[in-house]
Design an enzyme around this catalytic site. Structure first.
Site, mmCIF file in Angstrom:
data_model
loop_
_atom_site.group_PDB
_atom_site.id
_atom_site.type_symbol
_atom_site.label_atom_id
_atom_site.label_comp_id
_atom_site.label_asym_id
_atom_site.label_seq_id
_atom_site.Cartn_x
_atom_site.Cartn_y
_atom_site.Cartn_z
ATOM 1 N N THR A 207 20.592 5.891 2.451
ATOM 2 C CA THR A 207 19.033 5.956 2.344
ATOM 3 C C THR A 207 18.722 5.622 0.956
ATOM 4 O O THR A 207 19.580 6.049 -0.074
ATOM 5 C CB THR A 207 18.541 7.075 2.687
ATOM 6 O OG1 THR A 207 17.149 6.872 2.646
ATOM 7 C CG2 THR A 207 18.680 8.401 1.802
ATOM 8 N N ASN B 100 0.746 -0.610 -1.206
ATOM 9 C CA ASN B 100 1.458 -1.804 -1.047
ATOM 10 C C ASN B 100 0.579 -3.072 -1.001
ATOM 11 O O ASN B 100 1.512 -4.210 -1.279
ATOM 12 C CB ASN B 100 2.362 -1.619 0.346
ATOM 13 C CG ASN B 100 3.311 -0.577 0.269
ATOM 14 O OD1 ASN B 100 4.317 -0.739 -0.706
ATOM 15 N ND2 ASN B 100 3.210 0.426 0.952
ATOM 16 N N GLU C 130 4.687 6.944 0.981
ATOM 17 C CA GLU C 130 3.887 6.186 0.449
ATOM 18 C C GLU C 130 2.584 6.447 1.475
ATOM 19 O O GLU C 130 2.449 6.058 2.564
ATOM 20 C CB GLU C 130 3.957 4.744 0.628
ATOM 21 C CG GLU C 130 4.819 4.548 -0.577
ATOM 22 C CD GLU C 130 5.523 3.140 -0.789
ATOM 23 O OE1 GLU C 130 5.814 2.587 -1.916
ATOM 24 O OE2 GLU C 130 5.267 2.307 0.105
ATOM 25 N N THR D 138 4.276 -7.967 -7.659
ATOM 26 C CA THR D 138 5.748 -8.198 -7.806
ATOM 27 C C THR D 138 6.245 -8.413 -9.339
ATOM 28 O O THR D 138 5.500 -8.795 -10.250
ATOM 29 C CB THR D 138 5.772 -9.759 -7.357
ATOM 30 O OG1 THR D 138 4.751 -10.567 -7.644
ATOM 31 C CG2 THR D 138 6.061 -9.732 -5.710
ATOM 32 N N LYS E 59 15.335 10.209 -4.168
ATOM 33 C CA LYS E 59 14.139 9.468 -4.550
ATOM 34 C C LYS E 59 13.897 8.258 -3.370
ATOM 35 O O LYS E 59 14.796 7.957 -2.778
ATOM 36 C CB LYS E 59 14.085 8.604 -5.867
ATOM 37 C CG LYS E 59 15.139 7.394 -5.983
ATOM 38 C CD LYS E 59 14.706 6.278 -5.405
ATOM 39 C CE LYS E 59 13.251 5.601 -5.918
ATOM 40 N NZ LYS E 59 12.976 4.688 -5.556
ATOM 41 N N THR F 38 10.891 6.321 -8.831
ATOM 42 C CA THR F 38 9.950 5.192 -9.227
ATOM 43 C C THR F 38 8.537 5.729 -8.797
ATOM 44 O O THR F 38 7.602 6.156 -9.823
ATOM 45 C CB THR F 38 10.386 3.909 -8.583
ATOM 46 O OG1 THR F 38 10.430 4.197 -6.997
ATOM 47 C CG2 THR F 38 11.565 3.377 -8.915
#
Lengths: 387, 387
Positions: free
Chosen positions: B179, B382, B258, B387, B168, B146
């Site tokens: 995980t 983030n 991230e 959304t 991933k 993603t």
């Protein structure tokens, strides 16, 4: 000088700079006119500093006369010398006030792992004026600040008595038994054992419900001194006043969290018990994905569902019975239409965001906790801070 | 097409775009030539998605033929319709392969709270070629991405057999039982019960030791399929190969966290037991103050002491016996001189930082965990994610 928020009757203060690190106030003494009832709650960290060790010992008998706070240096992880320095600090204040060293509490906040500049501290101890010159709680709040952007004070009445509190803390905040540094003063007359019991109940619902960054300080200290100068008051009224002051300071701490732009309040109800409610509420308020979504004013309820999920098992919580709200707007399971989304986005852009989760377990456990958003500012402050 | 990392013998793959969200690959099927041994470990979240519920049920008998992964939509918190969609997905793949739906595992990753575009998924199911055309593990790794910046693959040999893994995941990562999404394939011949036992041991030391942001995904899934095409191999060699593949994927996940700029490895030893060691190591690797210090290349060992402190009580850990090292350099209790500080700062500026803490309890418990630094990039990714 006409302080806007005077200390309660029977307390006086001395706030000054002794050069711990720079030229801002870093040395604060608040003393009652005589030894009085006192209670304290402290960090449970295994790296608790000497200040915590000394204060815990000195308040164990429920009596104290004064508290001294050194800011800009935490005196933590400083070995046997650090403990000797903390004891010398208490003894020096006691000598100036004419009381026993065991009636002086100590707190310290700032960088970890550096010894106090004891020559400057000793000069400061020798220069404590008698009597202490001040009565301004605002000056006390400013004297204990490190990286706080605003001083934190609060007050409430309990019959004829007053409760006045000050606090500091913006980072390394997820109190376990107490929090950062908070000092409360009241002129109510109250037995030490009663004061201790009500203070622990209040701290559990306030300071122990705030988290800026999940990191628990080595210096967490919350104390209350009761001079008795205003006489006895109704116990419930006194506990309510203590709660109001602690709750206000708690929200001020959350709002001033490092890099914070919003206050985040998370309420959980419908839990099996209060413990489960607080556990889930803390998981939500501490989730970096929830905190960044709040920062971005994004009503990303999927991240709230994630935090509920990670903090509970399917045996305990049925996802089909959970209800999630931002403000008063239900977002799960009911879907939000476009008009609702616009209203929600406007709400999220405000400076206070409330997330409300009903767990639907059939129980009545509930808890409210406070935190803040996670911003680039937090990262910059803490990536650039020098040891 | 000459894949650089082919799947083990007995596996074939189909990776394509069906238009779940955009035009990148989002629909991946990997199938064994026949039903074979399989094991899976899944999130314990109470908000576990339908994919997890279906896969957990389908792998319970230790047998599976194929796994299908939809990326760009997690199919989580989607109610009864989401569960029906996941079951239709498994049934559609089974029909294409000519096997039972209960032999197809399902995983899904992406946004939470949105229904699948089932018309597009159905078209994708109808278009599955027979036989599956590919054998490239790299294509599989790319198909399940993603927001990962790089595909994650690893391989190891076990006698005549090979183990190939793909994974991933860059955020919402602190696996509890498993995980993010990881798929391992081996051509070793192994009993399902043996495979399950060794896979759980390996996952506990690898995927369960990584945390990007303390947030546990609702979709955590790790599975292994063993085709048996290469025959039986030594069990210890197979477990070692599984470990090597999972450990490599774990480090790749941490490094690609991230916003991450550095891999952070935290090793704790001298603990009372392995559980305490992992608890303390996780507290360090998850501390936002430690993570920001690492980002700023600041050898701020005081924050490591804080994290040790908050995760242990003074009854369990004596701060005087703790030793903290950055790389090989002791920083507590031994002080670092100026030359040492320069060397330390250079080390901290590297792209891999190791923190080593000996708790000195007299016990031999040890654990190693992996994470990453906390950067402005994490916040931006983030706070801006929609959304």
């Amino acid at each position: 000088m006409n302080p806007s928020l005077p200390l309660p009757l029977g307390f006086r203060a001395h706030v000054t700079n002794v050069g711990v690190k720079d030229t801002t106030d870093d040395f604060t003494v608040v003393a009652a006119d005589a030894v009085c009832s006192a209670a304290g709650v402290f960090t449970r960290s295994s790296f608790a500093g000497p200040s915590v060790l000394v204060s815990r010992r000195h308040v164990a008998d429920g009596r104290a006369r004064a508290m001294v706070v050194v800011s800009k240096n935490a005196n933590v992880a400083t070995g046997p010398q650090g403990l000797a320095d903390a004891e010398e600090l208490a003894a020096g204040v006691a000598a100036a006030l004419g009381c026993d060293a065991s009636d002086v509490l100590v707190a310290s906040t700032g960088v970890i792992g550096r010894a106090y500049p004891m020559d400057r501290i000793r000069a400061g101890l020798r220069a404590i004026p008698s009597p202490l010159p001040g009565t301004d709680a605002g000056a006390v709040a400013r004297g204990i600040m490190t990286t706080d952007t605003v001083p934190k004070t609060a007050s409430a009445a309990a019959g004829a008595a007053r409760v006045v509190g000050v606090a500091k803390g913006v980072g390394m905040i997820e109190p376990d038994m107490a929090t950062m540094i908070a000092m409360l003063f009241t002129d109510a007359l109250v037995e030490a054992a009663d004061l201790d019991a009500m203070f622990r109940r209040v701290v559990d619902r306030t300071f122990n419900c705030v988290s800026v960054d999940t990191d628990t300080s080595t210096s967490d200290t919350a104390v209350v001194l009761a001079s008795g100068a205003a006489g006895q008051v109704d116990a419930a009224a006194l506990e309510a006043a203590l709660y109001d002051v602690c709750a206000s300071l708690t929200r001020q701490i959350a709002r001033d969290g490092e890099g914070a732009t919003k206050l985040l309040e998370v309420a959980v109800d419908g839990a099996a018990d209060a413990r489960q409610a607080k556990h889930v509420a803390k998981a939500i308020v501490n989730s970096p994905l929830v905190k960044t979504a709040v920062h971005g004013a994004d009503p990303n309820w999927g991240r709230v569902a994630m935090a509920v999920g990670k903090s509970t098992t399917a045996d305990a919580v049925d996802q089909a019975k959970v209800v999630i709200r931002f403000g008063r707007q239900e977002v799960y399971p009911a879907a939000v239409d476009d008009a609702g989304l616009d209203a929600l986005a406007a709400y999220m852009r405000g400076d206070e965001v409330r997330i409300h989760v009903s767990l639907g377990t059939g129980g009545t456990g509930a808890a409210t906790v406070w935190g803040c958003d996670l911003s680039d500012g937090y990262v910059r402050i803490n990536a650039d801070y020098t040891t």
